[in-house]
Scaffold this motif. Sequence first.
Motif, PDB file in Angstrom:
ATOM      1  N   ILE A 174      11.715   4.347  10.037  1.00  0.00           N
ATOM      2  CA  ILE A 174      12.459   4.949   8.925  1.00  0.00           C
ATOM      3  C   ILE A 174      11.520   5.256   7.755  1.00  0.00           C
ATOM      4  O   ILE A 174      11.510   6.361   7.210  1.00  0.00           O
ATOM      5  CB  ILE A 174      13.589   4.009   8.448  1.00  0.00           C
ATOM      6  N   LEU A 175      10.730   4.281   7.396  1.00  0.00           N
ATOM      7  CA  LEU A 175       9.835   4.442   6.251  1.00  0.00           C
ATOM      8  C   LEU A 175       8.870   5.603   6.452  1.00  0.00           C
ATOM      9  O   LEU A 175       8.736   6.488   5.597  1.00  0.00           O
ATOM     10  CB  LEU A 175       9.040   3.147   6.033  1.00  0.00           C
ATOM     11  N   SER A 176       8.182   5.609   7.597  1.00  0.00           N
ATOM     12  CA  SER A 176       7.149   6.629   7.803  1.00  0.00           C
ATOM     13  C   SER A 176       7.776   8.013   7.938  1.00  0.00           C
ATOM     14  O   SER A 176       7.251   8.996   7.397  1.00  0.00           O
ATOM     15  CB  SER A 176       6.299   6.283   9.026  1.00  0.00           C
ATOM     16  N   THR A 177       8.893   8.102   8.621  1.00  0.00           N
ATOM     17  CA  THR A 177       9.510   9.410   8.834  1.00  0.00           C
ATOM     18  C   THR A 177       9.975  10.032   7.515  1.00  0.00           C
ATOM     19  O   THR A 177       9.715  11.210   7.251  1.00  0.00           O
ATOM     20  CB  THR A 177      10.709   9.283   9.792  1.00  0.00           C
ATOM     21  N   LEU A 178      10.629   9.249   6.695  1.00  0.00           N
ATOM     22  CA  LEU A 178      11.151   9.824   5.450  1.00  0.00           C
ATOM     23  C   LEU A 178      10.036  10.163   4.468  1.00  0.00           C
ATOM     24  O   LEU A 178      10.069  11.219   3.827  1.00  0.00           O
ATOM     25  CB  LEU A 178      12.185   8.891   4.804  1.00  0.00           C
ATOM     26  N   VAL A 179       9.050   9.297   4.369  1.00  0.00           N
ATOM     27  CA  VAL A 179       7.941   9.592   3.451  1.00  0.00           C
ATOM     28  C   VAL A 179       7.166  10.815   3.945  1.00  0.00           C
ATOM     29  O   VAL A 179       6.756  11.676   3.155  1.00  0.00           O
ATOM     30  CB  VAL A 179       7.016   8.366   3.296  1.00  0.00           C
ATOM     31  N   SER A 180       6.984  10.910   5.257  1.00  0.00           N
ATOM     32  CA  SER A 180       6.287  12.064   5.814  1.00  0.00           C
ATOM     33  C   SER A 180       7.065  13.353   5.549  1.00  0.00           C
ATOM     34  O   SER A 180       6.499  14.371   5.144  1.00  0.00           O
ATOM     35  CB  SER A 180       6.093  11.869   7.323  1.00  0.00           C
ATOM     36  N   PHE A 181       8.370  13.292   5.766  1.00  0.00           N
ATOM     37  CA  PHE A 181       9.184  14.488   5.574  1.00  0.00           C
ATOM     38  C   PHE A 181       9.159  14.937   4.112  1.00  0.00           C
ATOM     39  O   PHE A 181       8.997  16.129   3.814  1.00  0.00           O
ATOM     40  CB  PHE A 181      10.626  14.212   6.030  1.00  0.00           C
ATOM     41  N   PHE A 182       9.297  13.983   3.211  1.00  0.00           N
ATOM     42  CA  PHE A 182       9.235  14.305   1.783  1.00  0.00           C
ATOM     43  C   PHE A 182       7.906  14.967   1.439  1.00  0.00           C
ATOM     44  O   PHE A 182       7.849  15.995   0.748  1.00  0.00           O
ATOM     45  CB  PHE A 182       9.428  13.029   0.955  1.00  0.00           C
ATOM     46  N   THR A 183       6.828  14.384   1.911  1.00  0.00           N
ATOM     47  CA  THR A 183       5.490  14.926   1.642  1.00  0.00           C
ATOM     48  C   THR A 183       5.360  16.352   2.167  1.00  0.00           C
ATOM     49  O   THR A 183       4.805  17.232   1.501  1.00  0.00           O
ATOM     50  CB  THR A 183       4.425  14.042   2.320  1.00  0.00           C
ATOM     51  N   SER A 184       5.878  16.548   3.374  1.00  0.00           N
ATOM     52  CA  SER A 184       5.771  17.855   4.012  1.00  0.00           C
ATOM     53  C   SER A 184       6.466  18.926   3.175  1.00  0.00           C
ATOM     54  O   SER A 184       5.918  20.005   2.931  1.00  0.00           O
ATOM     55  CB  SER A 184       6.404  17.774   5.410  1.00  0.00           C
ATOM     56  N   VAL A 185       7.657  18.609   2.703  1.00  0.00           N
ATOM     57  CA  VAL A 185       8.386  19.569   1.879  1.00  0.00           C
ATOM     58  C   VAL A 185       7.666  19.803   0.560  1.00  0.00           C
ATOM     59  O   VAL A 185       7.581  20.937   0.081  1.00  0.00           O
ATOM     60  CB  VAL A 185       9.828  19.077   1.623  1.00  0.00           C
ATOM     61  N   ASP A 205       6.127  10.344  12.387  1.00  0.00           N
ATOM     62  CA  ASP A 205       6.449   8.932  12.168  1.00  0.00           C
ATOM     63  C   ASP A 205       5.239   8.121  12.596  1.00  0.00           C
ATOM     64  O   ASP A 205       4.374   8.606  13.325  1.00  0.00           O
ATOM     65  CB  ASP A 205       7.703   8.503  12.929  1.00  0.00           C
ATOM     66  N   GLY A 206       5.188   6.888  12.141  1.00  0.00           N
ATOM     67  CA  GLY A 206       4.024   6.060  12.454  1.00  0.00           C
ATOM     68  C   GLY A 206       4.390   4.608  12.554  1.00  0.00           C
ATOM     69  O   GLY A 206       5.489   4.181  12.180  1.00  0.00           O
ATOM     70  N   ARG A 207       3.482   3.841  13.115  1.00  0.00           N
ATOM     71  CA  ARG A 207       3.629   2.380  13.161  1.00  0.00           C
ATOM     72  C   ARG A 207       2.240   1.773  13.195  1.00  0.00           C
ATOM     73  O   ARG A 207       1.271   2.414  13.612  1.00  0.00           O
ATOM     74  CB  ARG A 207       4.427   1.940  14.376  1.00  0.00           C
ATOM     75  N   ILE A 208       2.154   0.540  12.778  1.00  0.00           N
ATOM     76  CA  ILE A 208       0.886  -0.185  12.831  1.00  0.00           C
ATOM     77  C   ILE A 208       1.021  -1.301  13.855  1.00  0.00           C
ATOM     78  O   ILE A 208       2.005  -2.047  13.846  1.00  0.00           O
ATOM     79  CB  ILE A 208       0.529  -0.775  11.450  1.00  0.00           C
ATOM     80  N   VAL A 209       0.042  -1.393  14.740  1.00  0.00           N
ATOM     81  CA  VAL A 209       0.009  -2.466  15.727  1.00  0.00           C
ATOM     82  C   VAL A 209      -1.269  -3.264  15.494  1.00  0.00           C
ATOM     83  O   VAL A 209      -2.319  -2.683  15.229  1.00  0.00           O
ATOM     84  CB  VAL A 209       0.036  -1.908  17.166  1.00  0.00           C
ATOM     85  N   LEU A 210      -1.151  -4.573  15.552  1.00  0.00           N
ATOM     86  CA  LEU A 210      -2.321  -5.440  15.354  1.00  0.00           C
ATOM     87  C   LEU A 210      -2.900  -5.866  16.694  1.00  0.00           C
ATOM     88  O   LEU A 210      -2.159  -6.241  17.603  1.00  0.00           O
ATOM     89  CB  LEU A 210      -1.922  -6.692  14.569  1.00  0.00           C
ATOM     90  N   TYR A 211      -4.221  -5.843  16.786  1.00  0.00           N
ATOM     91  CA  TYR A 211      -4.900  -6.353  17.978  1.00  0.00           C
ATOM     92  C   TYR A 211      -5.911  -7.402  17.564  1.00  0.00           C
ATOM     93  O   TYR A 211      -6.760  -7.145  16.722  1.00  0.00           O
ATOM     94  CB  TYR A 211      -5.560  -5.206  18.754  1.00  0.00           C
ATOM     95  N   PRO A 212      -5.831  -8.586  18.166  1.00  0.00           N
ATOM     96  CA  PRO A 212      -6.721  -9.669  17.727  1.00  0.00           C
ATOM     97  C   PRO A 212      -8.157  -9.546  18.228  1.00  0.00           C
ATOM     98  O   PRO A 212      -9.065 -10.000  17.540  1.00  0.00           O
ATOM     99  CB  PRO A 212      -6.065 -10.937  18.290  1.00  0.00           C
TER     100      PRO A 212
END
Lengths: 277, 277, 277, 277
Positions: free
Chosen positions: C96-107, D128-135
């Motif tokens: 949710i966070l990344s999608t909305l911030v990305s969309f806002f930025t894009s516009v 959209d994005g996500r962060i994944v941690l790898y040790p």
Amino acid sequence: MAGTRFSYVKTFELPDPLLPETYMVLRLDGHGFHKFSDTHGFAKPNDERALQLMDAAAAAVMDEFRDVVLAFGESDEFSFLLRKKCTLYNRRQSKILSTLVSFFTSVYVLRWPAFFPDTPLLYPPSFDGRIVLYPAQQHVRDYFAWRQADTHINNLYNTTFWALVQQGGQSTTQAHETLKGTVASGKNEMLFSRFGINYAALPARFRKGSVLVREVPKVEPELDVDAAGGVSETDACQDAVPPTTSAPSKRQKKVVVVLHEDIIENQFWDDRPELLA
Amino acid sequence: MAGTRFSYVKTFELPDPLLPETYMVLRLDGHGFHKFSDTHGFAKPNDERALQLMDAAAAAVMDEFRDVVLAFGESDEFSFLLRKKCTLYNRRQSKILSTLVSFFTSVYVLRWPAFFPDTPLLYPPSFDGRIVLYPAQQHVRDYFAWRQADTHINNLYNTTFWALVQQGGQSTTQAHETLKGTVASGKNEMLFSRFGINYAALPARFRKGSVLVREVPKVEPELDVDAAGGVSETDACQDAVPPTTSAPSKRQKKVVVVLHEDIIENQFWDDRPELLA
Amino acid sequence: MAGTRFSYVKTFELPDPLLPETYMVLRLDGHGFHKFSDTHGFAKPNDERALQLMDAAAAAVMDEFRDVVLAFGESDEFSFLLRKKCTLYNRRQSKILSTLVSFFTSVYVLRWPAFFPDTPLLYPPSFDGRIVLYPAQQHVRDYFAWRQADTHINNLYNTTFWALVQQGGQSTTQAHETLKGTVASGKNEMLFSRFGINYAALPARFRKGSVLVREVPKVEPELDVDAAGGVSETDACQDAVPPTTSAPSKRQKKVVVVLHEDIIENQFWDDRPELLA
Amino acid sequence: MAGTRFSYVKTFELPDPLLPETYMVLRLDGHGFHKFSDTHGFAKPNDERALQLMDAAAAAVMDEFRDVVLAFGESDEFSFLLRKKCTLYNRRQSKILSTLVSFFTSVYVLRWPAFFPDTPLLYPPSFDGRIVLYPAQQHVRDYFAWRQADTHINNLYNTTFWALVQQGGQSTTQAHETLKGTVASGKNEMLFSRFGINYAALPARFRKGSVLVREVPKVEPELDVDAAGGVSETDACQDAVPPTTSAPSKRQKKVVVVLHEDIIENQFWDDRPELLA
């Protein structure tokens, strides 16, 4: 200093605060209690001593932690409601969870001999727990309704199951078969027609579970737990509100009491608005 | 069904898995043990019975949970290392934390009379805990070095402090004043010149803490904990690796042993590569 | 298959669902916008073009994501309220966070030329964001009140500061000195007596920020954003509620409108009970 | 002050630091890019312009954020490796995630006209994005191997699929049927025997994806991205390591370069030990 070059490892301890102003429900369950209850000869379908010991441990938790305003127990599980405004340990999840589960366990073991005088503990009982957050009053109401409905469902099943085994001479496999697909009314009917058991007349403790709240005791003190060395006026915490008159104040101290009544309908909650405040 | 309309409350139970393939360290601490130790008459600066009870509870945790490969204890705290590949309870944080802290507490209370035969428990002791993740071997090494360095610092301080009080006739306030600003060498010197105490000759348990690992016992079995009814070959779990010869296999079973040796330098870890595997 | 032996790395992706039935507020802020606004010649203390572009980007977010029921913007920040029952992306926080911030930025970047026809973008503007959960209606009310109070405080300060600089001939250092320790009434008085500025007569956009909600447009359509190529009836999503009469339905479609009115008092919320439903 | 009574709402902002000293991988994906690529006429199976635009946006991320030491892209996704010791924004997850995804999006939109001069953007693209941690290092190796293996699998499938459609005259449904159950060798054979396509001779960009690292450029500067207005020596950040001789230092500045080579085998990593340091 000796410890200094290693102390960076503390930076790996991450914060774990719970969302403010939400209701916390901490539920704990006996770990491997099927085996534990067999090993220690618990009566079937319900062992009154074991249930009273659970109640005593839960009452001790409430005496120790004033933020716990309600507890509900059945079988080997107990749920504790912490009030919405609770700031215990700055709402750190691990701290609250571990401390309360540890304290409950400690009381359970410490008071075991009072409830099972002839049954020594053969190995250490333990409990696991989790904290669930609920944002609104209705969620809390529904959570406790869910547990009490579960109590009813399980107890009706177990009562019928053990009647089939203990009085009906069925094997446990046969009893499971007999009950497959039956509904509540069918089990009630079976209990009554085959074993002469009126389900509604069974002890409320078995049918409703245990509900712990703080109350100003009536003239006749609540003896439910006391009898077995549990909660008493003496070791219960004093209510924070000071007496407002010079009259004898003993009566006005709230103590934890154990009830076995309905918490699904409105009455219980309407009578105690402070639980969801 | 009765419970169905309430069961949505389960959706509020959020998952809490810990990052895979990282080392977990669970540290637990006595809750309010300053008061607890006073109330129960613990000897100062160290109470051997209390330390042995802690060791016994920790050893029982290791017997019960094979993923715990190392434990280190001092005073009223214990740290447990769970191996990197551990998948216990699918690495659910609340489940692991609450279960282990509860089990430790349970053993502590259950075995109390064996270590304190003349001192009844006056109220329930409890522990809080937390789990910290460490990604790399060096972090784990440094974590345990941090705790053992802490043991040394605390014990040197406490030993000198109580010598000033018990042998030197100072008040506790005076003793704190006397020690203000002193360094390690100063305390060592003070112990020796004023009280004839050679710090290095004090029991290793007090100076190094307790280190619990699994080992194939030597011909002379480890009696450290046994003596007080703790760990023994009998109740220790059998190692998973089956004997490879027809020779008597008793010797090849690993049991939990309690050591009081250095874990800051390489030797300890070089001898036990499996701990960080 | 080629990828199989590596695909275990997916197990490190941990779930991150947000607590159900709580209000989500996503707030985003311009990243390094002090420099960005200088580089791109934003007017001081307020640049109407820049504010309208922010509004247009926020309106586009609301057109795209029906769960966003309210937005509030000031300066280079915008807050979005997602309704309590929102199940967008199963409430996965990162998604949710990344999608909305990305969309806002894009516009924001895409529509920049419509609002700044003579000012090419010299480097990419970006925004950071976070999601905060609020369990109860009052928290949401107070969150938005907090932001609008902040708008007022900042705008009054900035308006006076830039009057001192632009009209009063002070350096920025002198202007900061002049304002040190002043309260609201003092700044109002200073604006009026020294610069003839009646603060209350300044554009509501500057004093109140921008409030975006969905409304059935009045006969005169909202032109606030339209004029610069922003929101219009054409690209606004149709309201889910179908028209209930056979009369021309065009009027009954809700569109995102930009208001500049008070959201601290009750009126705004009383008129729109659906926001906190 | 006006804002004070509302500012308690800030206490609901919970900390979200990522575990120290673990590798972060941030992966972003185009949101609804199947439709987006159709609407904007992307070539099938690969659109070189679109891939170069993705590369340019990723390179800009690396120029802006020095903690990103490696990026890998295919189709509409990109993965960024942040070095283990990274302390960007105190490792706050939401801040890092939102800022990088926003910045990438901004560059994508801003540079679109340079790569698609004849195709105006019809609506805002988002990610959209996500962060994944790898040790551990091996996890990072395997993560990137997983993505590159995926590139190969997808590209071989898509190349064959579109050959069947574009050259073989099959409908998309028929092409899916034709490929059902085929293995890699079968698709290679089909490409060669039916369409004269030698898969191994296709552009490495399509077969291997894009690998972005920082390098001291060779005498012939890397022009891959430059040609379309992307990365150049001019806008690339200077490497932190100062030149060690008095010789002209221009050559020693590292710039982001785009490679299309194998990252599954050891060579790539052995040549760049700093990536996993």
